[in-house]
Scaffold this motif. Structure first.
Motif, short mmCIF file in Angstrom:
data_model
loop_
_atom_site.label_atom_id
_atom_site.label_comp_id
_atom_site.label_asym_id
_atom_site.label_seq_id
_atom_site.Cartn_x
_atom_site.Cartn_y
_atom_site.Cartn_z
N CYS A 131 51.00 -16.28 -56.40
CA CYS A 131 52.15 -15.85 -57.21
C CYS A 131 52.36 -14.35 -57.12
N GLU A 140 53.89 -13.59 -53.70
CA GLU A 140 55.28 -14.03 -53.59
C GLU A 140 56.22 -13.15 -54.39
N GLN A 152 61.92 -17.15 -57.11
CA GLN A 152 62.21 -17.52 -55.72
C GLN A 152 63.56 -18.22 -55.61
#
Length: 377
Positions: free
Chosen positions: A48, A51, A249
């Protein structure tokens, strides 16, 4: 009920809810525990972190997860200025920051810091030359929001970042309202530190993040804290973070298309206001603005009355930033852009989101027209 308060909070997306459920079921361990269940949660946390860093073009080592935007702002400012206090005590911010930062800087003044509050013009923009003029040899830190949460005016962050970096001033930006709505790039914008929040982008409440460039030194606000590399105490909310990053995202993947759609809705709303000649002023910058936030001054009508009447008709709007609701004082942003106190009290904010439609805007304008006509009569 028709919802026009997405700038206050958003409903969780199906993707974010699914991610939370999956993580809470399969990765429920404490990420600091050394057994396999804890290690699995820690691996998910690392993914996480990587990302989210990629979405802002930052370094994963600079991501620290928090409980939301307010904590992110407070911890970022405190941890950085404590580490650089020996270099000076002068700080720069603006008169229109989010309440969490504005009140923090007021507190810092009582602790021996000298704070410059940059003024804004009638559109809510700071003057770059005034910023440059405010910098002194004692200036160590500046916090300037990416966009105003009430009128949506977007600051020239890239130019601000370049000027501050030239003078060796550390730059923090509150990006809670902009992340996922417009492009955020810490490298291109010369941002040293920023704050973001999950519940503004269809993620869960109670989750956020701070980014601090790994080259920037910071001191822990809580001595001996062990979580998030010592940045904050408390068991890390891995399911919430997984949900947050999933929401991030998805919103960033569709950023350009949604930005275009929201701007079209914005222009449609404004055209209806003008077409019907309603006594409503559109606040904020005509070009440098977020597509989803529109500040309005309804002439001769207090914002609270407009909000309550809209609510009676099944429409949710706000009288400003959610953190300021309930306070009797007029909008600080409105006063900063030159409004008198009575004018400032006429302010309301509408904000669009993923589920906003043209039909909903038609209904909103019809209700605003009825409110204006009723008060006139």
């Amino acid at each position: 009920m028709i919802y026009f308060d997405y700038a206050a909070t958003t409903p969780m997306s199906k993707e974010a809810l699914h991610a939370y459920t999956e993580a809470a079921t399969s990765y429920f361990g404490n990420s600091s525990s050394l057994h396999d269940i804890g290690s699995a949660a820690n691996r998910l946390l690392d993914i996480c972190r990587k990302e989210l860093a990629a979405l802002i073009h930052g370094d994963e080592r600079g991501i620290y997860f928090t409980s939301g935007g307010t904590e992110s702002n407070i911890l970022a400012v405190h941890s950085i200025i404590q580490a650089h206090r020996h270099k000076g005590n002068h700080l720069i911010t603006t008169a229109t920051e989010h309440a969490s930062l504005y009140h923090l800087f007021q507190q810092l003044e009582t602790e021996g810091y000298d704070v410059t509050y940059l003024p804004v013009d009638r559109f809510g923009l700071i003057d770059i030359e005034e910023l440059e003029h405010a910098i002194t040899p004692r200036t160590i830190f500046a916090s300037i929001h990416h966009a105003n949460p009430e009128i949506g005016t977007v600051q020239p962050i890239q130019e601000i970042g370049k000027r501050l970096r030239q003078h060796g001033v550390i730059f923090h930006s509150d990006c809670v309202q902009t992340f996922g709505k417009i492009h955020v790039d810490v490298q291109a914008m010369c941002i040293d530190s920023l704050s973001i929040s999950a519940h503004k982008i269809y993620g869960p409440k109670g989750v956020g993040a701070v980014y601090i460039d790994p080259r920037i030194k910071w001191n822990a606000c809580f001595p001996n804290a062990t979580h998030e590399y010592g940045f904050r105490p408390g068991t890390v909310n891995v399911p919430g973070i997984a949900s947050f990053v999933t929401a991030a995202q998805h919103i960033c993947a569709d950023l350009i298309n949604e930005q275009t759609r929201l701007e079209q809705l914005r222009q449609y709303f404004i055209s209806l206001i003008h077409e019907k000649r309603l006594p409503i002023t559109i606040e904020g910058h005509p070009e440098a603005h977020l597509p989803n936030i529109i500040g309005l001054s309804v002439q001769g009508i207090e914002g609270q009355y407009t909000m309550l009447e809209c609510n009676r008709h099944g429409i949710a709007i706000s009288t400003g930033s959610a953190c300021q609701i309930g306070k009797q004082a007029p909008s600080r942003t409105m006063l900063a852009i030159g409004k008198e106190k009575e004018e400032a009290k006429q302010f309301v904010r509408i904000s669009f989101g993923r589920f906003t439609t043209v039909a909903e805007i038609d209904r909103l304008v019809a209700v605003l027209e009825e409110i204006c006509q009723h008060r006139k009569g």
